[in-house]
Scaffold this motif. Structure first.
Motif, PDB file in Angstrom:
ATOM      1  N   HIS A 165       0.792  -1.999  -1.123  1.00 47.88           N
ATOM      2  CA  HIS A 165       0.963  -1.694  -2.541  1.00 47.88           C
ATOM      3  C   HIS A 165       1.980  -0.565  -2.620  1.00 47.88           C
ATOM      4  O   HIS A 165       1.640   0.601  -2.539  1.00 47.88           O
ATOM      5  N   TYR A 166       3.249  -0.926  -2.759  1.00 49.19           N
ATOM      6  CA  TYR A 166       4.329   0.047  -2.667  1.00 49.19           C
ATOM      7  C   TYR A 166       4.134   1.180  -3.662  1.00 49.19           C
ATOM      8  O   TYR A 166       3.827   0.961  -4.819  1.00 49.19           O
ATOM      9  N   GLY A 167       4.324   2.405  -3.185  1.00 45.40           N
ATOM     10  CA  GLY A 167       4.168   3.559  -4.054  1.00 45.40           C
ATOM     11  C   GLY A 167       5.484   4.214  -4.394  1.00 45.40           C
ATOM     12  O   GLY A 167       5.741   4.595  -5.514  1.00 45.40           O
ATOM     13  N   GLY A 168       6.391   4.362  -3.394  1.00 45.83           N
ATOM     14  CA  GLY A 168       7.649   5.042  -3.629  1.00 45.83           C
ATOM     15  C   GLY A 168       8.563   4.272  -4.561  1.00 45.83           C
ATOM     16  O   GLY A 168       9.314   4.843  -5.324  1.00 45.83           O
ATOM     17  N   TYR A 169       8.483   2.952  -4.480  1.00 51.28           N
ATOM     18  CA  TYR A 169       9.303   2.120  -5.366  1.00 51.28           C
ATOM     19  C   TYR A 169       8.456   0.949  -5.829  1.00 51.28           C
ATOM     20  O   TYR A 169       8.099   0.091  -5.047  1.00 51.28           O
ATOM     21  N   ASP A 170       8.081   0.925  -7.098  1.00 52.06           N
ATOM     22  CA  ASP A 170       7.224  -0.135  -7.628  1.00 52.06           C
ATOM     23  C   ASP A 170       8.023  -1.422  -7.773  1.00 52.06           C
ATOM     24  O   ASP A 170       8.857  -1.547  -8.663  1.00 52.06           O
ATOM     25  N   THR A 171       7.780  -2.356  -6.889  1.00 49.82           N
ATOM     26  CA  THR A 171       8.453  -3.643  -6.994  1.00 49.82           C
ATOM     27  C   THR A 171       7.858  -4.435  -8.141  1.00 49.82           C
ATOM     28  O   THR A 171       6.729  -4.181  -8.566  1.00 49.82           O
ATOM     29  N   PRO A 172       8.585  -5.431  -8.645  1.00 53.62           N
ATOM     30  CA  PRO A 172       8.040  -6.267  -9.719  1.00 53.62           C
ATOM     31  C   PRO A 172       6.729  -6.947  -9.330  1.00 53.62           C
ATOM     32  O   PRO A 172       5.884  -7.182 -10.187  1.00 53.62           O
ATOM     33  N   VAL A 173       6.559  -7.254  -8.032  1.00 51.75           N
ATOM     34  CA  VAL A 173       5.309  -7.882  -7.603  1.00 51.75           C
ATOM     35  C   VAL A 173       4.142  -6.926  -7.831  1.00 51.75           C
ATOM     36  O   VAL A 173       3.078  -7.315  -8.336  1.00 51.75           O
ATOM     37  N   SER A 174       4.325  -5.661  -7.462  1.00 47.44           N
ATOM     38  CA  SER A 174       3.278  -4.667  -7.686  1.00 47.44           C
ATOM     39  C   SER A 174       3.015  -4.481  -9.177  1.00 47.44           C
ATOM     40  O   SER A 174       1.864  -4.300  -9.597  1.00 47.44           O
ATOM     41  N   VAL A 175       4.081  -4.534  -9.967  1.00 53.22           N
ATOM     42  CA  VAL A 175       3.944  -4.382 -11.420  1.00 53.22           C
ATOM     43  C   VAL A 175       3.103  -5.522 -11.988  1.00 53.22           C
ATOM     44  O   VAL A 175       2.215  -5.305 -12.824  1.00 53.22           O
ATOM     45  N   ILE A 176       3.367  -6.742 -11.529  1.00 54.63           N
ATOM     46  CA  ILE A 176       2.572  -7.896 -11.973  1.00 54.63           C
ATOM     47  C   ILE A 176       1.124  -7.737 -11.536  1.00 54.63           C
ATOM     48  O   ILE A 176       0.189  -7.917 -12.322  1.00 54.63           O
ATOM     49  N   ALA A 177       0.933  -7.389 -10.271  1.00 56.31           N
ATOM     50  CA  ALA A 177      -0.424  -7.255  -9.730  1.00 56.31           C
ATOM     51  C   ALA A 177      -1.220  -6.182 -10.459  1.00 56.31           C
ATOM     52  O   ALA A 177      -2.435  -6.325 -10.660  1.00 56.31           O
ATOM     53  N   ASP A 178      -0.543  -5.127 -10.875  1.00 55.61           N
ATOM     54  CA  ASP A 178      -1.236  -4.015 -11.520  1.00 55.61           C
ATOM     55  C   ASP A 178      -1.766  -4.360 -12.907  1.00 55.61           C
ATOM     56  O   ASP A 178      -2.501  -3.563 -13.508  1.00 55.61           O
ATOM     57  N   THR A 179      -1.397  -5.530 -13.433  1.00 59.26           N
ATOM     58  CA  THR A 179      -1.958  -5.949 -14.716  1.00 59.26           C
ATOM     59  C   THR A 179      -3.284  -6.695 -14.546  1.00 59.26           C
ATOM     60  O   THR A 179      -3.944  -7.005 -15.529  1.00 59.26           O
ATOM     61  N   ALA A 180      -3.650  -6.993 -13.295  1.00 58.55           N
ATOM     62  CA  ALA A 180      -4.918  -7.687 -13.047  1.00 58.55           C
ATOM     63  C   ALA A 180      -6.090  -6.764 -13.383  1.00 58.55           C
ATOM     64  O   ALA A 180      -6.051  -5.561 -13.120  1.00 58.55           O
ATOM     65  N   GLN A 181      -7.136  -7.336 -13.938  1.00 57.40           N
ATOM     66  CA  GLN A 181      -8.280  -6.526 -14.363  1.00 57.40           C
ATOM     67  C   GLN A 181      -9.109  -6.031 -13.176  1.00 57.40           C
ATOM     68  O   GLN A 181      -9.752  -4.980 -13.259  1.00 57.40           O
ATOM     69  N   GLN A 182      -9.112  -6.791 -12.090  1.00 62.79           N
ATOM     70  CA  GLN A 182      -9.751  -6.331 -10.852  1.00 62.79           C
ATOM     71  C   GLN A 182      -8.697  -6.382  -9.747  1.00 62.79           C
ATOM     72  O   GLN A 182      -7.950  -7.363  -9.636  1.00 62.79           O
ATOM     73  N   GLN A 183      -8.625  -5.321  -8.945  1.00 62.06           N
ATOM     74  CA  GLN A 183      -7.638  -5.256  -7.867  1.00 62.06           C
ATOM     75  C   GLN A 183      -8.270  -4.678  -6.610  1.00 62.06           C
ATOM     76  O   GLN A 183      -9.100  -3.768  -6.697  1.00 62.06           O
ATOM     77  N   LYS A 184      -7.828  -5.191  -5.483  1.00 59.11           N
ATOM     78  CA  LYS A 184      -8.236  -4.602  -4.208  1.00 59.11           C
ATOM     79  C   LYS A 184      -7.103  -4.766  -3.215  1.00 59.11           C
ATOM     80  O   LYS A 184      -6.662  -5.870  -2.915  1.00 59.11           O
ATOM     81  N   TRP A 185      -6.602  -3.627  -2.723  1.00 59.38           N
ATOM     82  CA  TRP A 185      -5.534  -3.607  -1.717  1.00 59.38           C
ATOM     83  C   TRP A 185      -6.151  -3.067  -0.431  1.00 59.38           C
ATOM     84  O   TRP A 185      -6.474  -1.881  -0.345  1.00 59.38           O
ATOM     85  N   ILE A 186      -6.350  -3.904   0.550  1.00 60.94           N
ATOM     86  CA  ILE A 186      -7.059  -3.457   1.754  1.00 60.94           C
ATOM     87  C   ILE A 186      -6.130  -2.784   2.758  1.00 60.94           C
ATOM     88  O   ILE A 186      -6.583  -2.239   3.754  1.00 60.94           O
ATOM     89  N   ASN A 187      -4.822  -2.825   2.506  1.00 61.27           N
ATOM     90  CA  ASN A 187      -3.879  -2.085   3.345  1.00 61.27           C
ATOM     91  C   ASN A 187      -3.850  -0.656   2.823  1.00 61.27           C
ATOM     92  O   ASN A 187      -3.028  -0.294   1.987  1.00 61.27           O
ATOM     93  N   ASN A 188      -4.765   0.170   3.314  1.00 61.63           N
ATOM     94  CA  ASN A 188      -5.049   1.481   2.730  1.00 61.63           C
ATOM     95  C   ASN A 188      -3.865   2.440   2.727  1.00 61.63           C
ATOM     96  O   ASN A 188      -3.705   3.238   1.815  1.00 61.63           O
TER      97      ASN A 188
END
Length: 585
Positions: A366-389
């Motif tokens: 889940h890129y932090g330094g540069y929010d890719t469009p994929v992360s932007v799309i994913a962040d609209t989900a009502q439930q999220q889990k990123w296991i790559n801590n």
């Protein structure tokens, strides 16, 4: 007014020098392009005049020409790389690049002139200045040493969307001793060029020289500005534009009102639980279900006898890298329409507008330094889990993909739901993608490690299938890889080294008995189209078709593989965001 012999001699020399420079560029054009076109003759004239005016700043014009030629061809060497790596060259682009680098070279020499007169520049400052001027060129040279290709916008964008560990993984996989030797040679050459250019002697500043300096500055700034759009700078301008589009996309997502998305048939939308599994870097040529000679996909092989299962045989990725693929695949933007990315709605937006709950589970970073469009799309989900801590720092995952099953069992399940599961799949380094007990083909090379990762990926998807089919209102499981991997060519999935293997992806789906019964027309259309051509930027259309969501403003019957009017004309399908026709690859 009587012209002295000395003045006449100087004027004649300058006129001849301009002519020689002009005809040298014509000869270069003839050598490079095989013909001479006078369409852009003003470029050579402006360039020749600029060179010869700047030469007056040096005590010895002959010495200036020597320095100019060495510096100019050091810069323009990128043109040779472009010629080597591309079949068709644009004459306009080449001429623009020649004029641009003429201006750059002369501006550097003018900088030396000013510093030598005013500050008595030393070699260290000269080296630093030249290094920064050469930085784009060094980058292009080194990339050529690594990949054998000219760098592209896609490559630059990939750097913005990567992280330290992924870069290290790429270096470990694809960069060897010769690439490091090449980089060392580049820095050695840079040192020699600095040493060579440092002993150029300039006139002291007086009124005459000051006038020449001003004219020279104007001429060379004109060259750089007038020809700033060329085959080198376009890479960076296009990158800047793409990043601006990503930023606009993020802003529009944040401000978009889901209520503005109005389905035409809100009362006839298919309810239930729908699961989209996104694979990573999976080449169907290494899957036994698609004819590979090793048993890499035993579960998928067995599913082919299931009447509720459909395997698609002619699916291609719309690009070779994750972000460009998924920004199209998960939104209404595709290669065949004119929707601007920043105005495209995502499949999660549509789901929420239809009162369908959304969840995103991922083993990707889940890129932090540069929010890719994929992360932007994913962040609209009502439930999220990123296991790559280790967010933003690593792609060496703490967990294997099977861990996502635990997270799948933890999320709150609703009757109407869209769940997206993004695997790490078969991403390099291949040996990091599976536990050692799944080393069934050996680890003697990248190919066998890749096959092991395919085998493990099949096991993971099997477990996802067995989990979701037991959800009380489960309807459809859809699997598609983002892009493929040119593992047999040892090229990964770098778009600048494009080979067709990078687009050969699997796609398949399983539907429940209840879904098949209630939507037999959709199922039959999908089955009829299982051998039709398809690019995964049309996933958005496919998902909306499965859900029976119709939005008239964006509906494209030609691109709806669930409908009766799907256009299977092979000639129309493209990849690399429209840059390549699939028929021709």
């Amino acid at each position: 007014m009587v012209i002295s012999k000395e003045l006449y001699k100087n004027m004649t020399f300058q006129f001849m020098a301009i002519l020689i420079t002009f005809f040298s560029f014509l000869l270069l054009e003839l050598i490079v392009l095989g013909s001479i076109s006078f369409k852009y003759i003003e470029i050579f004239i402006a360039t020749a005049i600029s060179i010869n005016i700047t030469s007056f700043l040096a005590v010895s014009q002959k010495q200036y020409y020597q320095k100019f030629v060495v510096l100019f061809f050091s810069f323009i060497g990128v043109l040779a790389i472009k010629i080597i790596t591309q079949e068709n060259m644009n004459g306009e682009d080449i001429k623009y690049l020649l004029a641009f680098y003429t201006g750059i070279t002369n501006l550097y020499l003018i900088l030396l002139f000013i510093f030598n007169n005013k500050f008595k520049i030393n070699k260290t400052i000269n080296y630093v200045c030249l290094f920064f001027l050469f930085l784009p060129t060094i980058f292009i040279y080194e990339y050529f040493f690594i990949s054998g290709n000219f760098i592209s916008t896609d490559t630059i964008l990939a750097l913005f969307q990567t992280n330290i560990s992924e870069t290290k993984s790429y270096i470990d996989t694809f960069i060897g001793v010769w690439q490091y030797i090449g980089l060392l040679i580049l820095f050695l050459l840079l040192f020699l060029i600095v040493k060579f250019s440092n002993n150029l002697k300039f006139h002291n500043i007086n009124i005459k020289i000051l006038v020449i300096l001003i004219i020279s500055l104007l001429c060379n700034v004109f060259l750089v500005y007038r020809y700033r759009n060329n085959l080198l700078t376009d890479i960076f301008f296009d990158t800047k534009q793409a990043l601006a589009d990503f930023k606009d996309f993020k802003g529009n997502v944040a401000s978009r009102k889901v209520a503005d998305i109005k389905p035409d048939n809100v009362n006839n939308i298919n309810g239930g639980i729908y699961v989209l599994v996104i694979g990573e870097s999976q080449n169907k040529k290494h899957m036994s279900a698609y004819g590979y000679n090793k048993k890499t996909t035993p579960w998928l092989d067995g599913m082919e006898t299931n009447d509720n299962f459909i395997k698609f045989t002619n699916v291609y990725s719309c690009h070779t890298q994750t972000v460009p693929v998924l920004t199209y695949a998960l939104t209404s933007k595709n290669q065949y329409n004119n929707i601007a990315l920043q105005n495209a709605i995502s499949v999660l937006d549509v789901a929420k507008a239809c009162n369908i709950k959304t969840a995103w589970l991922s083993n990707q970073v889940h890129y932090g330094g540069y929010d890719t469009p994929v992360s932007v799309i994913a962040d609209t989900a009502q439930q999220q889990k990123w296991i790559n801590n280790n967010i933003g720092l690593t792609t060496r995952t703490k967990y294997y993909d099977i861990k996502l099953i635990d997270e799948l069992n933890k999320i709150k399940i609703y009757d109407n739901m869209l769940i997206v599961i993004h695997l790490m799949g078969n991403h390099g380094s291949y040996g990091d993608r599976y536990p050692k007990k799944y080393n069934v083909f050996g680890e003697k090379n990248k190919h066998t490690k890749y096959d092991n990762s395919i085998f493990y990926n099949d096991y993971v998807v099997k477990n996802i299938y067995e989990t979701v089919k037991n959800f009380s209102n489960f309807k459809v499981l859809l699997y598609c890889s983002d892009h493929s991997e040119a593992v047999d060519q040892n090229l990964g999935h770098d778009a600048s080294q494009f080979v067709p293997d990078m687009t050969y992806i699997p796609m398949y789906l399983y539907v429940s008995d209840s879904y098949k019964k209630d939507n037999i027309n959709i199922f039959n259309n999908l089955y009829k189209n299982k051998d039709s051509y398809f690019t995964n930027d049309l996933l958005f259309n496919l998902i909306l078709g499965i859900l029976n969501i119709k939005i008239s403003d964006i509906y494209e019957k030609d691109n709806d593989i669930t409908g009766t009017n799907y256009n299977n004309n092979f000639n129309r399908f493209k990849t690399l965001h429209g840059k390549k026709n699939i028929k021709k690859i």
